[in-house]
Enzyme design. Structure first.
Site, mmCIF file in Angstrom:
data_model
loop_
_atom_site.group_PDB
_atom_site.id
_atom_site.type_symbol
_atom_site.label_atom_id
_atom_site.label_comp_id
_atom_site.label_asym_id
_atom_site.label_seq_id
_atom_site.Cartn_x
_atom_site.Cartn_y
_atom_site.Cartn_z
ATOM 1 N N ASN A 226 0.857 -1.190 0.000
ATOM 2 C CA ASN A 226 0.000 0.000 0.000
ATOM 3 C C ASN A 226 0.896 1.243 0.000
ATOM 4 O O ASN A 226 1.709 1.431 0.911
ATOM 5 C CB ASN A 226 -0.896 -0.020 1.242
ATOM 6 C CG ASN A 226 -1.842 1.165 1.270
ATOM 7 O OD1 ASN A 226 -1.421 2.301 1.081
ATOM 8 N ND2 ASN A 226 -3.114 0.920 1.516
ATOM 9 N N ARG B 283 -7.353 12.950 0.185
ATOM 10 C CA ARG B 283 -6.310 13.472 1.080
ATOM 11 C C ARG B 283 -4.915 12.963 0.715
ATOM 12 O O ARG B 283 -3.934 13.564 1.072
ATOM 13 C CB ARG B 283 -6.626 13.170 2.539
ATOM 14 C CG ARG B 283 -6.471 11.722 2.922
ATOM 15 C CD ARG B 283 -6.531 11.560 4.420
ATOM 16 N NE ARG B 283 -7.878 11.720 4.930
ATOM 17 C CZ ARG B 283 -8.337 11.106 6.016
ATOM 18 N NH1 ARG B 283 -7.547 10.323 6.710
ATOM 19 N NH2 ARG B 283 -9.563 11.264 6.429
ATOM 20 N N HIS C 139 0.934 6.325 1.727
ATOM 21 C CA HIS C 139 1.762 7.266 2.495
ATOM 22 C C HIS C 139 2.709 8.077 1.608
ATOM 23 O O HIS C 139 3.113 9.174 1.972
ATOM 24 C CB HIS C 139 2.592 6.528 3.546
ATOM 25 C CG HIS C 139 1.832 6.149 4.786
ATOM 26 N ND1 HIS C 139 0.480 6.319 4.941
ATOM 27 C CD2 HIS C 139 2.266 5.606 5.953
ATOM 28 C CE1 HIS C 139 0.116 5.887 6.141
ATOM 29 N NE2 HIS C 139 1.178 5.443 6.773
ATOM 30 N N GLU D 262 -8.557 0.439 -3.438
ATOM 31 C CA GLU D 262 -9.426 0.501 -2.250
ATOM 32 C C GLU D 262 -10.329 1.702 -2.394
ATOM 33 O O GLU D 262 -9.852 2.796 -2.748
ATOM 34 C CB GLU D 262 -8.571 0.746 -1.000
ATOM 35 C CG GLU D 262 -8.119 -0.480 -0.296
ATOM 36 C CD GLU D 262 -7.327 -0.088 0.942
ATOM 37 O OE1 GLU D 262 -7.629 0.939 1.575
ATOM 38 O OE2 GLU D 262 -6.387 -0.811 1.237
ATOM 39 N N HIS E 85 -5.612 3.669 -1.997
ATOM 40 C CA HIS E 85 -6.961 4.012 -1.545
ATOM 41 C C HIS E 85 -7.305 5.404 -2.066
ATOM 42 O O HIS E 85 -6.698 6.387 -1.637
ATOM 43 C CB HIS E 85 -6.979 3.976 -0.012
ATOM 44 C CG HIS E 85 -8.330 4.228 0.599
ATOM 45 N ND1 HIS E 85 -8.543 4.157 1.955
ATOM 46 C CD2 HIS E 85 -9.531 4.551 0.054
ATOM 47 C CE1 HIS E 85 -9.814 4.426 2.211
ATOM 48 N NE2 HIS E 85 -10.428 4.679 1.075
ATOM 49 N N GLU F 217 -11.159 -9.263 2.726
ATOM 50 C CA GLU F 217 -9.881 -8.929 3.352
ATOM 51 C C GLU F 217 -10.143 -8.860 4.852
ATOM 52 O O GLU F 217 -10.944 -8.032 5.311
ATOM 53 C CB GLU F 217 -9.332 -7.592 2.844
ATOM 54 C CG GLU F 217 -8.014 -7.229 3.550
ATOM 55 C CD GLU F 217 -7.322 -6.007 2.980
ATOM 56 O OE1 GLU F 217 -7.441 -5.736 1.764
ATOM 57 O OE2 GLU F 217 -6.646 -5.310 3.764
ATOM 58 N N THR G 157 -8.421 3.753 7.777
ATOM 59 C CA THR G 157 -9.651 2.961 7.818
ATOM 60 C C THR G 157 -9.812 2.330 9.199
ATOM 61 O O THR G 157 -8.917 1.656 9.678
ATOM 62 C CB THR G 157 -9.594 1.847 6.745
ATOM 63 O OG1 THR G 157 -9.122 2.415 5.533
ATOM 64 C CG2 THR G 157 -10.943 1.219 6.548
ATOM 65 N N ARG H 245 -9.541 8.112 -1.670
ATOM 66 C CA ARG H 245 -10.558 8.540 -0.706
ATOM 67 C C ARG H 245 -11.430 9.634 -1.295
ATOM 68 O O ARG H 245 -10.972 10.406 -2.149
ATOM 69 C CB ARG H 245 -9.879 9.061 0.577
ATOM 70 C CG ARG H 245 -9.128 7.997 1.351
ATOM 71 C CD ARG H 245 -8.613 8.582 2.649
ATOM 72 N NE ARG H 245 -9.696 8.836 3.561
ATOM 73 C CZ ARG H 245 -10.015 8.048 4.599
ATOM 74 N NH1 ARG H 245 -9.286 7.001 4.880
ATOM 75 N NH2 ARG H 245 -11.034 8.331 5.362
ATOM 76 N N HIS I 271 -3.913 -4.510 7.604
ATOM 77 C CA HIS I 271 -4.072 -3.390 8.535
ATOM 78 C C HIS I 271 -3.256 -3.628 9.791
ATOM 79 O O HIS I 271 -3.503 -4.585 10.523
ATOM 80 C CB HIS I 271 -5.530 -3.118 8.929
ATOM 81 C CG HIS I 271 -5.770 -1.644 9.135
ATOM 82 N ND1 HIS I 271 -5.390 -1.004 10.282
ATOM 83 C CD2 HIS I 271 -6.281 -0.704 8.321
ATOM 84 C CE1 HIS I 271 -5.675 0.266 10.170
ATOM 85 N NE2 HIS I 271 -6.214 0.492 8.993
HETATM 86 N N1 PXP Z 1 -5.957 -2.926 4.099
HETATM 87 C C1 PXP Z 1 -6.862 -1.917 4.128
HETATM 88 C C2 PXP Z 1 -8.261 -2.205 3.713
HETATM 89 C C3 PXP Z 1 -6.489 -0.619 4.526
HETATM 90 O O1 PXP Z 1 -7.408 0.372 4.547
HETATM 91 C C4 PXP Z 1 -5.145 -0.383 4.894
HETATM 92 C C5 PXP Z 1 -4.722 0.997 5.307
HETATM 93 O O2 PXP Z 1 -4.855 1.880 4.264
HETATM 94 C C6 PXP Z 1 -4.239 -1.460 4.828
HETATM 95 C C7 PXP Z 1 -4.684 -2.718 4.460
HETATM 96 C C8 PXP Z 1 -2.802 -1.276 5.184
HETATM 97 O O3 PXP Z 1 -2.685 -1.000 6.534
HETATM 98 P P1 PXP Z 1 -1.298 -0.530 7.133
HETATM 99 O O4 PXP Z 1 -0.951 0.769 6.495
HETATM 100 O O5 PXP Z 1 -1.552 -0.433 8.595
HETATM 101 O O6 PXP Z 1 -0.294 -1.609 6.764
#
Ligand code: PXP
Length: 241
Positions: free
Chosen positions: A7, A49, A10, A70, A43, A151, A101, A45, A191
């Site tokens: 992901n 953001r 960031h 996402e 993602h 997921e 999330t 959004r 997550h």
């Molecule tokens: N899965 C989903 C559905 C998420 O919303 C996120 C965070 O954006 C992640 C996985 C990844 O989480 P983390 O950044 O804590 O590894």
């Protein structure tokens, strides 16, 4: 062992801090793939953001592994997804005030409306994953609306500080994965996973892909993205770099 979806939200968060053009998530996706990422997750959004529409369009053209988009189950997002055609979509709940999330989708409460979104996307050839808590009723509801994937939200497992609580959460994730597979669902998780807590989740039978962002990008700031991704591949496999 499961594959790794990286992901890269960031990266866009840093760019949006100055509303400039760097760092570019498109470049980050290339480096993540060079480090061994099996997929790229972003993602988009509602409040834009971090990831922007332009990022998703360019990533669609440049990602060589697979692109997991996402998004919230809104009309606006469905229209964008149908146009961009990511390799799969993960539907997540979205609240404007949240930092990230929080909690899984309530598939039971989502009812017919959510079922229609899943059907519309899947009829267009895009498999849908539902981000849900490891809860047997939510899993059953996900199977009932014929989503291809779920997921499992690993946040509670990740936040457990006591060993016993962590083991209980791991057992819950394992049972949930097993139940989902029995119902014909394919299972991803994510997550809060880190280099230190990922391996037991990676060992859950039937787990297909782990979506991981924060820990990898945090490490990448210090050691570089390609190396950070390679090290996560080792953490999932239980091997040493
Ligand atoms: N899965 C989903 C559905 C998420 O919303 C996120 C965070 O954006 C992640 C996985 C990844 O989480 P983390 O950044 O804590 O590894």
């Amino acid at each position: 062992m499961p594959t790794l979806g990286v992901n890269i939200d960031h990266i866009a968060t840093i760019r949006q801090a100055r509303k400039t053009v760097e760092p570019d998530p498109v470049a980050a996706a290339v480096l993540a793939e060079l480090g061994g990422a099996d997929g790229i997750t972003v993602h988009l959004r509602e409040d834009r953001r971090h990831i922007q529409d332009r990022d998703v369009r360019l990533l669609r053209q440049t990602v060589r592994t697979h692109l997991n988009l996402e998004m919230a189950a809104t009309e606006e997002m469905v229209a964008i997804a149908l146009e961009i055609q990511p390799d799969y979509i993960t539907l997540v709940p979205e609240r404007r005030e949240e930092v990230t999330t929080e909690g899984g989708l309530d598939v039971i409460a989502g009812g017919k409306r959510l079922a229609n979104v899943v059907q519309t996307l899947q009829n267009a050839g895009i498999p849908v994953s539902l981000f849900i808590d490891p809860n047997l009723d939510q899993i059953k509801a996900s199977a009932d609306i014929e989503a291809k994937f779920i997921e499992l939200h690993t946040g509670t497992y990740a936040e457990a500080h006591q060993e016993q609580e962590q083991q209980e959460q791991l057992d819950l994730l394992t049972q949930s994965c097993d139940r989902a597979c029995t119902l014909g669902l394919r299972v991803n998780a994510g997550h809060g996973l880190t280099y230190w807590n990922v391996y037991p989740v990676a060992c859950i039978p039937g787990m297909e892909e782990l979506n991981i962002g924060h820990t990898i990008i945090s490490r990448a700031v210090l050691v570089g993205l390609e190396r950070a991704v390679r090290e996560m591949k080792h953490a999932i496999l239980g091997t040493t770099p």
